[in-house]
Design a protein around this motif. Sequence first.
Motif, PDB file in Angstrom:
ATOM      1  N   ASP A  82     -17.908 -85.414 -15.709  1.00  0.00           N
ATOM      2  CA  ASP A  82     -19.037 -84.650 -15.176  1.00  0.00           C
ATOM      3  C   ASP A  82     -19.285 -85.065 -13.729  1.00  0.00           C
ATOM      4  O   ASP A  82     -19.012 -86.197 -13.327  1.00  0.00           O
ATOM      5  N   MET A  83     -19.807 -84.128 -12.925  1.00  0.00           N
ATOM      6  CA  MET A  83     -19.878 -84.330 -11.471  1.00  0.00           C
ATOM      7  C   MET A  83     -21.284 -84.323 -10.900  1.00  0.00           C
ATOM      8  O   MET A  83     -21.466 -84.697  -9.734  1.00  0.00           O
ATOM      9  N   ASP A  84     -22.304 -83.889 -11.653  1.00  0.00           N
ATOM     10  CA  ASP A  84     -23.622 -83.634 -11.059  1.00  0.00           C
ATOM     11  C   ASP A  84     -24.504 -84.873 -11.039  1.00  0.00           C
ATOM     12  O   ASP A  84     -24.311 -85.820 -11.812  1.00  0.00           O
ATOM     13  N   ALA A  85     -25.493 -84.844 -10.158  1.00  0.00           N
ATOM     14  CA  ALA A  85     -26.438 -85.943  -9.974  1.00  0.00           C
ATOM     15  C   ALA A  85     -27.800 -85.568 -10.570  1.00  0.00           C
ATOM     16  O   ALA A  85     -27.945 -84.549 -11.249  1.00  0.00           O
ATOM     17  N   LEU A  86     -28.798 -86.393 -10.280  1.00  0.00           N
ATOM     18  CA  LEU A  86     -30.150 -86.202 -10.809  1.00  0.00           C
ATOM     19  C   LEU A  86     -31.151 -85.953  -9.676  1.00  0.00           C
ATOM     20  O   LEU A  86     -30.973 -86.461  -8.565  1.00  0.00           O
ATOM     21  N   PRO A  87     -32.209 -85.208  -9.943  1.00  0.00           N
ATOM     22  CA  PRO A  87     -33.269 -85.009  -8.951  1.00  0.00           C
ATOM     23  C   PRO A  87     -34.210 -86.208  -8.932  1.00  0.00           C
ATOM     24  O   PRO A  87     -35.308 -86.176  -9.488  1.00  0.00           O
ATOM     25  N   ALA A  88     -33.769 -87.274  -8.279  1.00  0.00           N
ATOM     26  CA  ALA A  88     -34.510 -88.538  -8.286  1.00  0.00           C
ATOM     27  C   ALA A  88     -34.177 -89.316  -7.015  1.00  0.00           C
ATOM     28  O   ALA A  88     -33.172 -89.048  -6.362  1.00  0.00           O
ATOM     29  N   PRO A  89     -34.995 -90.303  -6.674  1.00  0.00           N
ATOM     30  CA  PRO A  89     -34.721 -91.099  -5.468  1.00  0.00           C
ATOM     31  C   PRO A  89     -33.606 -92.109  -5.703  1.00  0.00           C
ATOM     32  O   PRO A  89     -33.404 -92.591  -6.819  1.00  0.00           O
ATOM     33  N   ASP A  90     -32.873 -92.437  -4.650  1.00  0.00           N
ATOM     34  CA  ASP A  90     -31.818 -93.441  -4.687  1.00  0.00           C
ATOM     35  C   ASP A  90     -32.322 -94.701  -3.994  1.00  0.00           C
ATOM     36  O   ASP A  90     -32.620 -94.687  -2.798  1.00  0.00           O
ATOM     37  N   GLU A  91     -32.405 -95.800  -4.753  1.00  0.00           N
ATOM     38  CA  GLU A  91     -32.864 -97.076  -4.203  1.00  0.00           C
ATOM     39  C   GLU A  91     -31.826 -98.171  -4.423  1.00  0.00           C
ATOM     40  O   GLU A  91     -32.156 -99.353  -4.517  1.00  0.00           O
ATOM     41  N   CYS A  92     -30.530 -97.780  -4.505  1.00  0.00           N
ATOM     42  CA  CYS A  92     -29.486 -98.768  -4.815  1.00  0.00           C
ATOM     43  C   CYS A  92     -29.253 -99.745  -3.670  1.00  0.00           C
ATOM     44  O   CYS A  92     -28.737-100.845  -3.889  1.00  0.00           O
ATOM     45  N   GLY A  93     -29.595 -99.351  -2.436  1.00  0.00           N
ATOM     46  CA  GLY A  93     -29.467-100.253  -1.308  1.00  0.00           C
ATOM     47  C   GLY A  93     -28.071-100.388  -0.743  1.00  0.00           C
ATOM     48  O   GLY A  93     -27.848-101.166   0.188  1.00  0.00           O
ATOM     49  N   ALA A  94     -27.110 -99.641  -1.267  1.00  0.00           N
ATOM     50  CA  ALA A  94     -25.731 -99.718  -0.787  1.00  0.00           C
ATOM     51  C   ALA A  94     -25.577 -98.923   0.505  1.00  0.00           C
ATOM     52  O   ALA A  94     -26.388 -98.038   0.820  1.00  0.00           O
ATOM     53  N   ALA A  95     -24.511 -99.230   1.231  1.00  0.00           N
ATOM     54  CA  ALA A  95     -24.232 -98.488   2.459  1.00  0.00           C
ATOM     55  C   ALA A  95     -23.970 -97.018   2.174  1.00  0.00           C
ATOM     56  O   ALA A  95     -24.130 -96.175   3.056  1.00  0.00           O
ATOM     57  N   TRP A  96     -23.562 -96.713   0.938  1.00  0.00           N
ATOM     58  CA  TRP A  96     -23.265 -95.332   0.543  1.00  0.00           C
ATOM     59  C   TRP A  96     -24.403 -94.709  -0.263  1.00  0.00           C
ATOM     60  O   TRP A  96     -24.199 -93.756  -1.015  1.00  0.00           O
ATOM     61  N   ALA A  97     -25.612 -95.209  -0.122  1.00  0.00           N
ATOM     62  CA  ALA A  97     -26.764 -94.629  -0.830  1.00  0.00           C
ATOM     63  C   ALA A  97     -26.938 -93.167  -0.425  1.00  0.00           C
ATOM     64  O   ALA A  97     -26.518 -92.734   0.645  1.00  0.00           O
ATOM     65  N   SER A  98     -27.584 -92.411  -1.292  1.00  0.00           N
ATOM     66  CA  SER A  98     -27.765 -90.983  -1.069  1.00  0.00           C
ATOM     67  C   SER A  98     -28.455 -90.697   0.265  1.00  0.00           C
ATOM     68  O   SER A  98     -29.433 -91.353   0.632  1.00  0.00           O
ATOM     69  N   GLU A  99     -27.929 -89.698   0.959  1.00  0.00           N
ATOM     70  CA  GLU A  99     -28.532 -89.251   2.210  1.00  0.00           C
ATOM     71  C   GLU A  99     -29.445 -88.039   2.005  1.00  0.00           C
ATOM     72  O   GLU A  99     -30.019 -87.533   2.970  1.00  0.00           O
ATOM     73  N   THR A 100     -29.576 -87.590   0.769  1.00  0.00           N
ATOM     74  CA  THR A 100     -30.387 -86.416   0.459  1.00  0.00           C
ATOM     75  C   THR A 100     -31.619 -86.840  -0.334  1.00  0.00           C
ATOM     76  O   THR A 100     -31.476 -87.424  -1.413  1.00  0.00           O
ATOM     77  N   PRO A 101     -32.828 -86.587   0.166  1.00  0.00           N
ATOM     78  CA  PRO A 101     -34.026 -86.982  -0.579  1.00  0.00           C
ATOM     79  C   PRO A 101     -34.059 -86.366  -1.980  1.00  0.00           C
ATOM     80  O   PRO A 101     -33.695 -85.204  -2.172  1.00  0.00           O
ATOM     81  N   MET A 102     -34.470 -87.157  -2.936  1.00  0.00           N
ATOM     82  CA  MET A 102     -34.626 -86.722  -4.332  1.00  0.00           C
ATOM     83  C   MET A 102     -33.328 -86.158  -4.927  1.00  0.00           C
ATOM     84  O   MET A 102     -33.339 -85.239  -5.728  1.00  0.00           O
ATOM     85  N   ARG A 103     -32.232 -86.754  -4.523  1.00  0.00           N
ATOM     86  CA  ARG A 103     -30.929 -86.461  -5.113  1.00  0.00           C
ATOM     87  C   ARG A 103     -30.192 -87.791  -5.226  1.00  0.00           C
ATOM     88  O   ARG A 103     -30.030 -88.494  -4.224  1.00  0.00           O
TER      89      ARG A 103
END
Length: 402
Positions: A82-103
């Motif tokens: 499966d490929m899809d994400a969730l409508p939620a904030p990303d707080e993982c702190g990695a350099a590759w953290a989500s660049e899209t708010p609430m995704r």
Amino acid sequence: MPSLESLIGREAAERIVAFRRDLHRHPEIGMETVRTSDKVEAMLRELGVDEIARFAKTGIAAVVRGAAGSAAPPARIGFRADMDALPAPDECGAAWASETPMRAHLCGHDGHTAGLLAFAAWAVQNRSAFAGEVLLIFQPGEEGWAGADKMLKDGLFEKYPVREVYAAHIAGLEPLGKILARAGAMTASADLFDIEVVGHGGHGARPHQTRDPVPAAAQLILALQTIVSRNVNPADPAVISVCSIQAGDPGAPSVIPERVRITGTVRTLSPAVRDLIEARIRETAESAAALAGAEAHVVYDRRYPPQINDAALAEAVLPVIGRTAESMNVELDDGFPASMGGEDFAFMSEVVPGLYIRIGNDDAGHNTGVHNPKFDFNDRALAVWTAVFADIVRARLPIANS
């Protein structure tokens, strides 16, 4: 644990890890995985798969032919990610953290996709190790959009019939690489109910002139809690949760409302219990409403069926997975409890025999469960994905006389 590099080579391994992190940085929701799907298709072409087709617009199927891939008809087995994400904030702190708010990729689907791409690289590099064909299925819309069902309805298994189908999912809190696999129920059905209790509103000082839906709804909510405890065999896990109640207006505290809306979810591990609970919810709602002279309108929405691992397939494949786990210095666990979460791979395994496994994600710095804002997929688990799927292919599509 062997590295991904040892299975598919340094260049391919580095590209797959970079691909996974790029997906994490650019998450997409539901069936609208346009960028993700385009990136997956481009990577598959670069890896050298033999055939690619689209289903339900953003779903992708790709074929890798083995040593006897030209046989008529070739044996074919499927592997799904499966490929899809969730409508939620990303707080993982990695350099590759989500660049899209609430995704955010909080359920590891970026890793599932990368794992299947890593296996695709292995299959292309090792065509002589298996006969027949491997079907790689990249599915959008697992998180509530029933993407698997949509791909099937768009002709996935008509164009590419498979003898059996497999899928893996990250287990956020299990030790890195640990494999959870067994026959029978793995995940629950995921259904929703929406009940509207309709009475006759009026003045709160004159309730006798109304048919008050509020106490009827209150009795209904309590009665719903007894459906499982007094109707379902205690040995059969089931959950009914009321998750929202809407009635009246806080700004009108002296107005008895006309209607009350109650919504929630139902989870079961067997089709029979699923049928029983749906019937009892309808009966309970109608009875509770009738006591107040009101009416109940019930909408019961069957979303995902339970994921039931095929018993014969599990008997044949679990020993193979066990040997893979031993060779990678990880554990195979076949005695764990089923999850009451839902999984739309179940649509596929209702059509053909299916086997769904879970792979541990947790080591230092990766000790967060899925759907948590701080979750991130552990790239070291990609080697387990590749090795497990590779050994299944070798065992289930063996070269003659090998």
